[in-house]
Design an enzyme around this catalytic site. Structure first.
Site, PDB file in Angstrom:
ATOM      1  N   ASP A 183       0.852  -1.191   0.000  1.00 48.03           N
ATOM      2  CA  ASP A 183       0.000   0.000   0.000  1.00 48.03           C
ATOM      3  C   ASP A 183       0.893   1.248   0.000  1.00 48.03           C
ATOM      4  O   ASP A 183       1.908   1.308   0.689  1.00 48.03           O
ATOM      5  CB  ASP A 183      -0.911  -0.005   1.239  1.00 48.03           C
ATOM      6  CG  ASP A 183      -2.043   0.991   1.128  1.00 48.03           C
ATOM      7  OD1 ASP A 183      -3.208   0.571   1.035  1.00 48.03           O
ATOM      8  OD2 ASP A 183      -1.769   2.220   1.138  1.00 48.03           O
ATOM      9  N   ILE A 184       0.472   2.245  -0.763  1.00 50.12           N
ATOM     10  CA  ILE A 184       1.272   3.459  -0.897  1.00 50.12           C
ATOM     11  C   ILE A 184       1.278   4.285   0.391  1.00 50.12           C
ATOM     12  O   ILE A 184       2.169   5.103   0.604  1.00 50.12           O
ATOM     13  CB  ILE A 184       0.735   4.288  -2.093  1.00 50.12           C
ATOM     14  CG1 ILE A 184       1.802   5.189  -2.663  1.00 50.12           C
ATOM     15  CG2 ILE A 184      -0.513   5.057  -1.724  1.00 50.12           C
ATOM     16  CD1 ILE A 184       1.411   5.788  -4.014  1.00 50.12           C
ATOM     17  N   ASN A 238     -12.970  -3.128   2.164  1.00 48.72           N
ATOM     18  CA  ASN A 238     -13.998  -2.099   2.193  1.00 48.72           C
ATOM     19  C   ASN A 238     -14.865  -2.258   0.957  1.00 48.72           C
ATOM     20  O   ASN A 238     -14.342  -2.443  -0.149  1.00 48.72           O
ATOM     21  CB  ASN A 238     -13.358  -0.708   2.220  1.00 48.72           C
ATOM     22  CG  ASN A 238     -12.606  -0.447   3.512  1.00 48.72           C
ATOM     23  OD1 ASN A 238     -13.117  -0.740   4.590  1.00 48.72           O
ATOM     24  ND2 ASN A 238     -11.398   0.077   3.413  1.00 48.72           N
ATOM     25  N   GLU A 270     -12.163   3.514  -1.363  1.00 47.73           N
ATOM     26  CA  GLU A 270     -11.645   4.601  -2.201  1.00 47.73           C
ATOM     27  C   GLU A 270     -11.371   4.155  -3.626  1.00 47.73           C
ATOM     28  O   GLU A 270     -11.527   4.943  -4.562  1.00 47.73           O
ATOM     29  CB  GLU A 270     -10.337   5.145  -1.605  1.00 47.73           C
ATOM     30  CG  GLU A 270     -10.508   5.863  -0.283  1.00 47.73           C
ATOM     31  CD  GLU A 270      -9.169   6.222   0.350  1.00 47.73           C
ATOM     32  OE1 GLU A 270      -8.119   5.853  -0.216  1.00 47.73           O
ATOM     33  OE2 GLU A 270      -9.189   6.864   1.405  1.00 47.73           O
ATOM     34  N   VAL A 271     -10.889   2.932  -3.774  1.00 45.71           N
ATOM     35  CA  VAL A 271     -10.509   2.468  -5.110  1.00 45.71           C
ATOM     36  C   VAL A 271     -11.529   1.411  -5.557  1.00 45.71           C
ATOM     37  O   VAL A 271     -11.718   0.399  -4.878  1.00 45.71           O
ATOM     38  CB  VAL A 271      -9.083   1.875  -5.115  1.00 45.71           C
ATOM     39  CG1 VAL A 271      -8.733   1.361  -6.502  1.00 45.71           C
ATOM     40  CG2 VAL A 271      -8.070   2.920  -4.651  1.00 45.71           C
ATOM     41  N   HIS A 316     -10.291  -5.232  -3.476  1.00 42.19           N
ATOM     42  CA  HIS A 316      -8.973  -5.472  -2.900  1.00 42.19           C
ATOM     43  C   HIS A 316      -9.113  -5.858  -1.447  1.00 42.19           C
ATOM     44  O   HIS A 316     -10.049  -5.437  -0.769  1.00 42.19           O
ATOM     45  CB  HIS A 316      -8.064  -4.244  -3.035  1.00 42.19           C
ATOM     46  CG  HIS A 316      -8.666  -2.966  -2.541  1.00 42.19           C
ATOM     47  ND1 HIS A 316      -9.600  -2.242  -3.261  1.00 42.19           N
ATOM     48  CD2 HIS A 316      -8.491  -2.281  -1.379  1.00 42.19           C
ATOM     49  CE1 HIS A 316      -9.950  -1.168  -2.581  1.00 42.19           C
ATOM     50  NE2 HIS A 316      -9.303  -1.172  -1.428  1.00 42.19           N
ATOM     51  N   HIS A 376      -6.984  -5.756   2.111  1.00 39.72           N
ATOM     52  CA  HIS A 376      -5.838  -5.242   2.852  1.00 39.72           C
ATOM     53  C   HIS A 376      -5.308  -6.358   3.750  1.00 39.72           C
ATOM     54  O   HIS A 376      -6.067  -6.950   4.514  1.00 39.72           O
ATOM     55  CB  HIS A 376      -6.247  -4.070   3.753  1.00 39.72           C
ATOM     56  CG  HIS A 376      -6.785  -2.861   3.038  1.00 39.72           C
ATOM     57  ND1 HIS A 376      -6.056  -1.698   2.878  1.00 39.72           N
ATOM     58  CD2 HIS A 376      -7.988  -2.623   2.458  1.00 39.72           C
ATOM     59  CE1 HIS A 376      -6.788  -0.800   2.242  1.00 39.72           C
ATOM     60  NE2 HIS A 376      -7.967  -1.334   1.978  1.00 39.72           N
TER      61      HIS A 376
HETATM   62  P1  AMP Z   1      -9.787   1.440   0.235  1.00 41.24           P
HETATM   63  O1  AMP Z   1     -10.118   2.611   1.108  1.00 41.24           O
HETATM   64  O2  AMP Z   1     -10.120   0.130   0.897  1.00 41.24           O
HETATM   65  O3  AMP Z   1     -10.356   1.571  -1.153  1.00 41.24           O
HETATM   66  O4  AMP Z   1      -8.217   1.418   0.129  1.00 41.24           O
HETATM   67  C1  AMP Z   1      -7.501   1.883  -0.974  1.00 41.24           C
HETATM   68  C2  AMP Z   1      -6.044   1.802  -0.602  1.00 41.24           C
HETATM   69  O5  AMP Z   1      -5.288   1.930  -1.795  1.00 41.24           O
HETATM   70  C3  AMP Z   1      -5.563   2.877   0.362  1.00 41.24           C
HETATM   71  O6  AMP Z   1      -5.016   2.263   1.521  1.00 41.24           O
HETATM   72  C4  AMP Z   1      -4.494   3.631  -0.458  1.00 41.24           C
HETATM   73  O7  AMP Z   1      -3.390   4.041   0.336  1.00 41.24           O
HETATM   74  C5  AMP Z   1      -4.104   2.594  -1.480  1.00 41.24           C
HETATM   75  N1  AMP Z   1      -3.581   3.111  -2.741  1.00 41.24           N
HETATM   76  C6  AMP Z   1      -4.111   4.063  -3.544  1.00 41.24           C
HETATM   77  N2  AMP Z   1      -3.380   4.244  -4.650  1.00 41.24           N
HETATM   78  C7  AMP Z   1      -2.348   3.363  -4.560  1.00 41.24           C
HETATM   79  C8  AMP Z   1      -1.233   3.056  -5.392  1.00 41.24           C
HETATM   80  N3  AMP Z   1      -1.023   3.690  -6.557  1.00 41.24           N
HETATM   81  N4  AMP Z   1      -0.380   2.090  -4.995  1.00 41.24           N
HETATM   82  C9  AMP Z   1      -0.567   1.454  -3.827  1.00 41.24           C
HETATM   83  N5  AMP Z   1      -1.605   1.695  -2.982  1.00 41.24           N
HETATM   84  C10 AMP Z   1      -2.473   2.643  -3.355  1.00 41.24           C
END
Ligand code: AMP
Length: 124
Positions: free
Chosen positions: A39-40, A97, A105-106, A110, A112
């Site tokens: 994770d970034i 999530n 967010e994405v 995925h 974690h």
């Molecule tokens: P979520 O809130 O469950 O959608 O988590 C999305 C996660 O993706 C967050 O913890 C971000 O820090 C992570 N994230 C977003 N962009 C990137 C990226 N380019 N590379 C790695 N992790 C990312």
């Protein structure tokens, strides 16, 4: 932006772009079912994201549309990543999530994988 866990898949989301090699990532594992990368913005000493290779918006989308073979393949792979990261002795936490109330967010399913120290008690 609120993520609808069942919305049409956005092929321009950042994890789709990582899967296509358009955006770099710090990869730790891959097989026929998943890719896993750091994770970034890590929330623990080990914070890895495990994503299916196929396009699912969230767990809601995955559990309804994936084949039994893919569900087994992805979930077994999650365990393999945890082992690969050396977390089996002390344990770890898995979080996904899904949809607006979760704070997703994405919009690519995925999981974690968090570990590497005693984690705070679950926040909710
Ligand atoms: P979520 O809130 O469950 O959608 O988590 C999305 C996660 O993706 C967050 O913890 C971000 O820090 C992570 N994230 C977003 N962009 C990137 C990226 N380019 N590379 C790695 N992790 C990312």
């Amino acid at each position: 932006m609120q993520i609808d866990g069942k919305a049409p898949y956005d092929s321009q989301n950042v994890f789709a772009r990582i899967l296509r090699g358009e955006v770099p990532c710090n990869k730790v594992f891959e097989n026929e079912w998943v890719m896993a990368f750091h994770d970034i913005a890590p929330k623990a000493p080990v914070h890895v994201l495990i994503i299916p290779r196929q396009a699912y918006v969230s767990f809601m989308d995955f559990h309804t549309k994936a084949s039994p073979d893919e569900i087994v393949g992805v979930m077994r792979s999650v365990g393999e990543v945890a082992r690969h990261m050396g977390l089996e002795k002390n344990g770890y936490r898995l979080i996904t999530n899904a949809g607006p109330d979760s704070g997703q967010e994405v919009p690519h399913f995925h999981i974690h994988l968090l570990g590497g120290k005693p984690l705070p008690l679950f926040p909710v």
